[in-house]
Write an enzyme that holds these catalytic residues in place. Structure first.
Site, PDB file in Angstrom:
ATOM      1  N   PHE A  13       0.736  -1.132  -0.028  1.00  0.00           N
ATOM      2  CA  PHE A  13       0.123  -0.004   0.035  1.00  0.00           C
ATOM      3  C   PHE A  13       0.864   1.124   0.112  1.00  0.00           C
ATOM      4  O   PHE A  13       2.117   1.302   0.619  1.00  0.00           O
ATOM      5  CB  PHE A  13      -0.859   0.057   1.390  1.00  0.00           C
ATOM      6  CG  PHE A  13      -1.967   1.184   1.220  1.00  0.00           C
ATOM      7  CD1 PHE A  13      -2.979   1.135   0.401  1.00  0.00           C
ATOM      8  CD2 PHE A  13      -1.928   2.295   2.070  1.00  0.00           C
ATOM      9  CE1 PHE A  13      -3.903   2.104   0.413  1.00  0.00           C
ATOM     10  CE2 PHE A  13      -2.579   3.289   1.964  1.00  0.00           C
ATOM     11  CZ  PHE A  13      -3.735   3.247   1.134  1.00  0.00           C
ATOM     12  N   ASP A  23       2.893  -5.351   8.023  1.00  0.00           N
ATOM     13  CA  ASP A  23       1.910  -4.634   8.163  1.00  0.00           C
ATOM     14  C   ASP A  23       0.698  -5.373   8.103  1.00  0.00           C
ATOM     15  O   ASP A  23       0.434  -6.080   7.300  1.00  0.00           O
ATOM     16  CB  ASP A  23       1.896  -3.391   7.034  1.00  0.00           C
ATOM     17  CG  ASP A  23       0.704  -2.364   6.840  1.00  0.00           C
ATOM     18  OD1 ASP A  23      -0.354  -2.865   7.196  1.00  0.00           O
ATOM     19  OD2 ASP A  23       0.781  -1.477   6.112  1.00  0.00           O
ATOM     20  N   TYR A  31      -9.447   0.486  11.477  1.00  0.00           N
ATOM     21  CA  TYR A  31     -10.708   0.566  10.800  1.00  0.00           C
ATOM     22  C   TYR A  31     -11.264  -0.295   9.687  1.00  0.00           C
ATOM     23  O   TYR A  31     -12.435  -0.210   9.224  1.00  0.00           O
ATOM     24  CB  TYR A  31     -10.893   1.991  10.301  1.00  0.00           C
ATOM     25  CG  TYR A  31      -9.616   2.538   9.663  1.00  0.00           C
ATOM     26  CD1 TYR A  31      -9.503   2.250   8.174  1.00  0.00           C
ATOM     27  CD2 TYR A  31      -8.813   3.471  10.296  1.00  0.00           C
ATOM     28  CE1 TYR A  31      -8.488   2.602   7.482  1.00  0.00           C
ATOM     29  CE2 TYR A  31      -7.593   3.716   9.127  1.00  0.00           C
ATOM     30  CZ  TYR A  31      -7.452   3.295   8.057  1.00  0.00           C
ATOM     31  OH  TYR A  31      -6.294   3.736   7.179  1.00  0.00           O
ATOM     32  N   LYS A  32     -10.655  -1.230   9.521  1.00  0.00           N
ATOM     33  CA  LYS A  32     -10.969  -2.469   8.459  1.00  0.00           C
ATOM     34  C   LYS A  32     -11.663  -3.348   9.255  1.00  0.00           C
ATOM     35  O   LYS A  32     -12.839  -3.247   9.792  1.00  0.00           O
ATOM     36  CB  LYS A  32     -10.073  -2.569   7.608  1.00  0.00           C
ATOM     37  CG  LYS A  32      -9.214  -1.409   7.029  1.00  0.00           C
ATOM     38  CD  LYS A  32      -7.824  -2.042   6.114  1.00  0.00           C
ATOM     39  CE  LYS A  32      -7.440  -0.903   5.592  1.00  0.00           C
ATOM     40  NZ  LYS A  32      -7.942  -0.145   4.629  1.00  0.00           N
ATOM     41  N   ARG A  48     -12.825  -4.339  -6.150  1.00  0.00           N
ATOM     42  CA  ARG A  48     -12.465  -5.029  -4.813  1.00  0.00           C
ATOM     43  C   ARG A  48     -13.544  -5.395  -3.955  1.00  0.00           C
ATOM     44  O   ARG A  48     -14.460  -4.410  -3.788  1.00  0.00           O
ATOM     45  CB  ARG A  48     -11.590  -3.988  -4.321  1.00  0.00           C
ATOM     46  CG  ARG A  48     -10.359  -4.749  -3.279  1.00  0.00           C
ATOM     47  CD  ARG A  48      -9.321  -3.809  -2.816  1.00  0.00           C
ATOM     48  NE  ARG A  48      -9.948  -2.899  -1.688  1.00  0.00           N
ATOM     49  CZ  ARG A  48      -9.337  -2.171  -0.914  1.00  0.00           C
ATOM     50  NH1 ARG A  48      -7.939  -2.363  -0.607  1.00  0.00           N
ATOM     51  NH2 ARG A  48      -9.759  -1.360  -0.171  1.00  0.00           N
TER      52      ARG A  48
END
Lengths: 434, 434
Positions: A143, A212, A237-238, A399
């Site tokens: 990312f 990560d 937050y995922k 996605r």
């Protein structure tokens, strides 16, 4: 949103296949595990497959935050730093995340954004590495923010950055490599990288492993301690459903904590923060990862959100995640027009995270294809208009994230069905215009 | 909390003086300005003089955050990043703070903690400074975190740090000084440093001026643009009432933005954040100060909190602040036993922020004095038990913050009265025990 399942404008899937898939979805949803955890979230009839970007709202959050604002801020005010446990929230909430990432107590602290924690981990790692190190490796498929921040940290320490595909790390690491920063699950493709073997390969070369976990924690078992990971970061937050921009976390392996030296030594990481000493002396343990005053509202929303994990076994989450993504892939091949989408997420279970990414090619005669327009972006926009929310990642990826605590097999089936409709409608519209 | 004003255990103030002060408080509260802004906050009969640590709760916050959670997170979910304006919140809220710090538009961005913004400002400033620079100056009386972070930033850039009293900066700056980091108001003493003259002296030496506004913004006029300040940071949970750990802000002077290079180049500061490019290209303007995903709940609470400034002139805030602190100092000299407290806050208006700090010495015969116990800490704990909330800063400072939007003259009088009681009771208890 009601479902129409109208007669498609161009040839669609066979009725028998569609009927079979719908029945199977209902059976799978009834069978479990995790048949009741969906009730812990605020959801509607949208098919929400973007929990890998922003997790849905847990029911435990609204009342808790209302109380934090009304009573803790509004009435206790400054006293809440001690009386309501605000001051110790970063480490207390860290302990609640620890079991989800395979960490024994005392190694996880919450606060700041993922980017900032990447900076702490990479700089802290470089400082622990041998003096002769000249470079760090960064996952070439990372990312973006991890790469930007790692480059900044390396530059400030005088080291080079070498991008390497995760599968090549074992071959590319040298004795001059201070550390490698690797994504556990690739944000774009959903590929799961092998934490155990990559970490072992790095350690064989005397190199630190920094992981990560943004796209893995909460979606599958993570075994930081068991794999011997040195440093790790992750967002909340995922799949941890902490809310928009909720604070990230930092893991520092117990045996390295004494050598961990943060580049951001704010007063919250001082051994005696209220001593107000002009000289800095770090606290013991993972508290060294704290920086400034923690953002309490976001942090306590996360703490309340973590209540959804009560009684949940992460192995059940993994089993359901794989079943959901398997089923979605089956439905897509049943419903989507041939040749329009192709999974870039691995079919092998051991290489798959909890999302399915479909590369979307232009239909043969569509206007978009002819003009070279961003076809996948348009497809996703239309999916969202029709109540199926995933997201688009350039250049051509649709996605779809699967959050086993609340995503149903019916969601997976309906998403694939609507995707098929959108692709056929787009092709038909392209044909009309062509 | 009802007030008793019982007969003191040791000789107290004269009744006539107390009567006069109480009447004067009522008159001053009736006279204004800012007679009605107190209604914009949730307050009770506690005398809250710790708004310089955590501002009181604005009435505009609870419903707004409930709506953000229920609708924006719970229903719109991921769509809120665009549809509810989450993505642009850091710069939008920056524009709402700008007028309070004397900044024209396009120079303030909100996000992260103060500590992290100090790191951005100091590192960014060092990178803009001349190649021959070998050191930075840091306010010797700074709030500790600024010093810790500045030292880390300087070390990473290979520069030395020299602590200098603000009053000595003009004499100490040299052509080898990259920048000076100065607190606008001293957190401990409440002394206001002269931004205009110190900035001018720094500029004369070719040195950048970096100001910390934590204890001034919202309490008095700040004139960043007019003073030619280069970089500034500030928190928002004190006089800006943004809530516990609400995000801080960064100011980068317009003409320097093109040269501002953040050490924390997260994806939120990329020119095309959703392009997901592996290479970093910074956005234009102050957006370069953004880092990772912003903590939306804390950030939108701050935005709602800023509504209390509607129609408020900062000059009126300053006038009331000085009147409040003058009056408090008068009441303290009327009510406190002689020799027990001494203001370390300057009496001169031009050198005073919006707090009064009283150094508290042990009473002659008290147990605490004999044992060398932390007298001031005990006094503050007792004040809080009796409904007067200030705070204690080591070694001996009682700190009382005055927030003109909601602090009343009656608050000031009662705080001084209760302080007198506590000091006399403590002396009497010490005498009994001796």
């Amino acid at each position: 949103m009601s479902e129409s399942r109208e007669t498609p404008k161009s040839p669609g899937p066979a009725a028998a296949g569609a009927r079979k898939a719908a029945i199977r979805a209902a059976e799978l949803d009834a069978a479990g595990p995790l048949t009741t955890t969906r009730e812990r979230f605020v959801l509607d009839d949208t098919v929400y497959l973007d929990g890998n970007s922003l997790g849905a709202l847990p029911r435990s959050v609204p009342d808790r935050i209302a109380e934090v604002i009304r009573h803790e801020w509004g009435e206790l005010r400054i006293r809440s730093w001690t009386e309501a446990g605000w001051w110790t929230a970063p480490e207390r909430i860290g302990e609640k995340i620890a079991p989800l990432v395979g960490a024994a107590p005392g190694q996880v602290v919450v606060g700041d954004s993922t980017s900032i924690n990447v900076f702490k981990a990479v700089t802290g790692g470089i400082r622990m590495a041998g003096k002769g190190c000249t470079e760090i490796l960064v996952d070439a498929t990372t990312f973006p923010t991890d790469g930007y921040i790692a480059r900044s940290a390396a530059r400030m320490a005088g080291l080079a950055v070498r991008p390497v595909e995760p599968a090549r790390i074992a071959d590319e690491v040298t004795e001059r490599t201070a550390l490698a920063l690797v994504n556990h699950v690739d944000y774009r493709t959903g590929e799961l990288n092998d934490m155990a073997s990559i970490t072992a390969a790095l350690h064989s070369a005397g190199t630190l492993a920094v992981w990560d976990l943004c796209h893995s924690a909460g979606a599958l078992p993570v075994a930081l301690d068991a794999c011997g990971v040195d440093l790790a970061v992750g967002c909340t937050y995922k799949y941890l459903n902490g809310g928009p921009g909720s604070p990230a976390y930092l893991y520092v392996r117990k045996s390295l904590q004494e050598r961990f030296e943060s580049p951001l030594p704010g007063w919250n990481s001082h051994v005696d923060p209220f001593g107000m000493e002009p000289g800095y002396t770090p606290a013991d343990g993972v508290l060294r990862g704290r920086v400034g005053t923690p953002d309490i509202l976001s942090m306590l929303a996360l703490e309340a959100a973590l209540e959804v994990w009560e009684g949940v076994a992460i192995e059940d989450v993994r089993a359901k995640s794989l079943a959901l993504t398997d089923f979605f892939l089956e439905c897509v091949s049943e419903y989507a027009p041939p040749g329009r989408v192709r999974s870039v997420t691995p079919y092998e279970h051991r290489r798959r995270g909890s999302q399915v990414s479909l590369a979307c090619s232009p239909g043969g005669s569509s206007v978009a294809a002819q003009g070279g327009a961003p076809v996948a972006g348009e497809v996703m926009a239309e999916l969202i208009r029709r109540g199926v929310v995933g997201d688009f990642r350039p250049p051509d990826v649709l996605r779809f994230g699967f959050t086993p605590l609340y995503t149903t097999f019916a969601d997976a089936e309906r998403a694939a069905w609507v995707l098929g409709e959108v692709l056929r409608d787009q092709a038909a519209a392209g044909g009309d215009a062509g």
